[in-house]
Design a protein around this motif. Structure first.
Motif, PDB file in Angstrom:
ATOM      1  N   LEU A   1      -1.002 -34.380  -7.317  1.00 46.33           N
ATOM      2  CA  LEU A   1      -1.675 -34.159  -8.594  1.00 46.33           C
ATOM      3  C   LEU A   1      -2.949 -34.986  -8.690  1.00 46.33           C
ATOM      4  N   ALA A   2      -2.917 -36.197  -8.141  1.00 42.32           N
ATOM      5  CA  ALA A   2      -4.114 -37.046  -8.142  1.00 42.32           C
ATOM      6  C   ALA A   2      -5.230 -36.384  -7.334  1.00 42.32           C
ATOM      7  N   ILE A   3      -4.891 -35.892  -6.163  1.00 48.03           N
ATOM      8  CA  ILE A   3      -5.887 -35.221  -5.313  1.00 48.03           C
ATOM      9  C   ILE A   3      -6.464 -34.010  -6.032  1.00 48.03           C
ATOM     10  N   LYS A   4      -5.597 -33.222  -6.658  1.00 44.11           N
ATOM     11  CA  LYS A   4      -6.065 -32.040  -7.395  1.00 44.11           C
ATOM     12  C   LYS A   4      -6.994 -32.460  -8.534  1.00 44.11           C
ATOM     13  N   ALA A   5      -6.631 -33.509  -9.262  1.00 46.43           N
ATOM     14  CA  ALA A   5      -7.465 -33.974 -10.375  1.00 46.43           C
ATOM     15  C   ALA A   5      -8.846 -34.399  -9.867  1.00 46.43           C
ATOM     16  N   TYR A   6      -8.874 -35.172  -8.783  1.00 50.50           N
ATOM     17  CA  TYR A   6     -10.161 -35.603  -8.244  1.00 50.50           C
ATOM     18  C   TYR A   6     -10.988 -34.406  -7.772  1.00 50.50           C
ATOM     19  N   LYS A   7     -10.367 -33.463  -7.077  1.00 47.80           N
ATOM     20  CA  LYS A   7     -11.098 -32.296  -6.576  1.00 47.80           C
ATOM     21  C   LYS A   7     -11.602 -31.423  -7.724  1.00 47.80           C
ATOM     22  N   ASP A   8     -10.768 -31.214  -8.747  1.00 43.96           N
ATOM     23  CA  ASP A   8     -11.210 -30.442  -9.905  1.00 43.96           C
ATOM     24  C   ASP A   8     -12.376 -31.143 -10.594  1.00 43.96           C
ATOM     25  N   GLY A   9     -12.259 -32.453 -10.734  1.00 41.75           N
ATOM     26  CA  GLY A   9     -13.330 -33.229 -11.353  1.00 41.75           C
ATOM     27  C   GLY A   9     -14.624 -33.167 -10.559  1.00 41.75           C
ATOM     28  N   ILE A  10     -14.512 -33.178  -9.238  1.00 49.18           N
ATOM     29  CA  ILE A  10     -15.691 -33.069  -8.376  1.00 49.18           C
ATOM     30  C   ILE A  10     -16.415 -31.748  -8.640  1.00 49.18           C
TER      31      ILE A  10
ATOM     32  N   LEU B   1     -15.362 -34.056 -18.574  1.00 47.59           N
ATOM     33  CA  LEU B   1     -15.430 -34.705 -17.269  1.00 47.59           C
ATOM     34  C   LEU B   1     -14.801 -36.093 -17.186  1.00 47.59           C
ATOM     35  N   PRO B   2     -14.909 -36.960 -18.193  1.00 53.34           N
ATOM     36  CA  PRO B   2     -14.319 -38.294 -18.060  1.00 53.34           C
ATOM     37  C   PRO B   2     -12.815 -38.296 -17.765  1.00 53.34           C
ATOM     38  N   THR B   3     -12.152 -37.215 -18.077  1.00 51.01           N
ATOM     39  CA  THR B   3     -10.709 -37.115 -17.871  1.00 51.01           C
ATOM     40  C   THR B   3     -10.313 -37.314 -16.415  1.00 51.01           C
ATOM     41  N   TYR B   4     -11.052 -36.729 -15.495  1.00 52.65           N
ATOM     42  CA  TYR B   4     -10.570 -36.537 -14.131  1.00 52.65           C
ATOM     43  C   TYR B   4     -10.396 -37.828 -13.335  1.00 52.65           C
ATOM     44  N   TYR B   5     -11.307 -38.742 -13.461  1.00 51.45           N
ATOM     45  CA  TYR B   5     -11.195 -40.012 -12.737  1.00 51.45           C
ATOM     46  C   TYR B   5      -9.941 -40.757 -13.210  1.00 51.45           C
ATOM     47  N   HIS B   6      -9.774 -40.847 -14.510  1.00 54.82           N
ATOM     48  CA  HIS B   6      -8.666 -41.634 -15.062  1.00 54.82           C
ATOM     49  C   HIS B   6      -7.315 -40.955 -14.888  1.00 54.82           C
ATOM     50  N   VAL B   7      -7.259 -39.638 -15.037  1.00 52.94           N
ATOM     51  CA  VAL B   7      -5.976 -38.963 -14.833  1.00 52.94           C
ATOM     52  C   VAL B   7      -5.592 -39.027 -13.359  1.00 52.94           C
ATOM     53  N   GLY B   8      -6.579 -38.998 -12.482  1.00 52.26           N
ATOM     54  CA  GLY B   8      -6.286 -39.168 -11.057  1.00 52.26           C
ATOM     55  C   GLY B   8      -5.610 -40.508 -10.794  1.00 52.26           C
TER      56      GLY B   8
ATOM     57  N   ASN C   1     -23.703 -34.049 -12.715  1.00 54.01           N
ATOM     58  CA  ASN C   1     -23.454 -35.447 -13.055  1.00 54.01           C
ATOM     59  C   ASN C   1     -23.205 -36.216 -11.754  1.00 54.01           C
ATOM     60  N   GLU C   2     -24.275 -36.733 -11.185  1.00 56.48           N
ATOM     61  CA  GLU C   2     -24.216 -37.366  -9.865  1.00 56.48           C
ATOM     62  C   GLU C   2     -23.379 -38.641  -9.855  1.00 56.48           C
ATOM     63  N   MET C   3     -23.474 -39.441 -10.903  1.00 60.42           N
ATOM     64  CA  MET C   3     -22.732 -40.699 -10.928  1.00 60.42           C
ATOM     65  C   MET C   3     -21.221 -40.439 -10.922  1.00 60.42           C
ATOM     66  N   THR C   4     -20.770 -39.548 -11.778  1.00 63.55           N
ATOM     67  CA  THR C   4     -19.343 -39.240 -11.837  1.00 63.55           C
ATOM     68  C   THR C   4     -18.901 -38.536 -10.560  1.00 63.55           C
ATOM     69  N   LEU C   5     -19.761 -37.711 -10.006  1.00 64.58           N
ATOM     70  CA  LEU C   5     -19.454 -37.048  -8.736  1.00 64.58           C
ATOM     71  C   LEU C   5     -19.174 -38.091  -7.654  1.00 64.58           C
ATOM     72  N   ARG C   6     -20.017 -39.106  -7.561  1.00 67.84           N
ATOM     73  CA  ARG C   6     -19.802 -40.179  -6.569  1.00 67.84           C
ATOM     74  C   ARG C   6     -18.499 -40.921  -6.824  1.00 67.84           C
TER      75      ARG C   6
ATOM     76  N   PHE D   1      -3.623 -36.956 -21.487  1.00 64.76           N
ATOM     77  CA  PHE D   1      -4.489 -36.468 -20.412  1.00 64.76           C
ATOM     78  C   PHE D   1      -4.225 -34.989 -20.136  1.00 64.76           C
ATOM     79  N   GLU D   2      -2.985 -34.585 -20.185  1.00 63.17           N
ATOM     80  CA  GLU D   2      -2.671 -33.182 -19.899  1.00 63.17           C
ATOM     81  C   GLU D   2      -3.107 -32.260 -21.040  1.00 63.17           C
ATOM     82  N   ILE D   3      -3.165 -32.765 -22.248  1.00 56.57           N
ATOM     83  CA  ILE D   3      -3.780 -31.985 -23.338  1.00 56.57           C
ATOM     84  C   ILE D   3      -5.249 -31.750 -22.997  1.00 56.57           C
ATOM     85  N   LEU D   4      -5.922 -32.802 -22.542  1.00 64.03           N
ATOM     86  CA  LEU D   4      -7.331 -32.649 -22.157  1.00 64.03           C
ATOM     87  C   LEU D   4      -7.481 -31.640 -21.027  1.00 64.03           C
TER      88      LEU D   4
END
Length: 106
Positions: free
Chosen positions: A72-81, A54-61, A89-94, A43-46
């Motif tokens: 780190l989870a909060i940062k991952a979610y916020k970066d992904g948002i 984009l798929p990285t952020y939900y799962h790494v969180g 990408n509305e679905m992933t944003l939600r 995940f950190e390579i990604l």
């Protein structure tokens, strides 16, 4: 439980093209089932080499949550948002907003 055939296939794809984010993501997801440190490595390579994948952020969180690394989870979610917004990408944003809300308000 480890699926060694799937893992070997994912490793083969990764070795053939180590710059393909989908192969790296596949390894991260597969390892997340039984080896969090290996999962984190991929995940950190990604995050470092394919920050717009984009798929990285939900799962790494979720991985960071499992490792009790809430910041780190909060940062991952916020970066992904932010990336989901930029990619419209509305679905992933939600999904990312819901994950962030669950973490921050639980």
């Amino acid at each position: 439980m480890m699926n060694s055939e799937r893992l070997e296939l994912l490793k083969k794809y990764y070795n053939e093209d180590p710059q393909d984010p989908f192969s790296i993501y596949g390894l991260a997801i597969e390892y997340q089932k039984y080896d969090l440190s290996e999962s984190r490595k991929y995940f950190e390579i990604l995050l470092n080499q394919h920050a717009d994948y984009l798929p990285t952020y939900y799962h790494v969180g979720h991985l960071y949550e499992d490792l009790n690394e809430e910041d780190l989870a909060i940062k991952a979610y916020k970066d992904g948002i932010e990336i989901a917004r930029s990619q419209a990408n509305e679905m992933t944003l939600r999904e990312l907003k819901n994950a962030l809300d669950e973490l921050e308000y639980s």
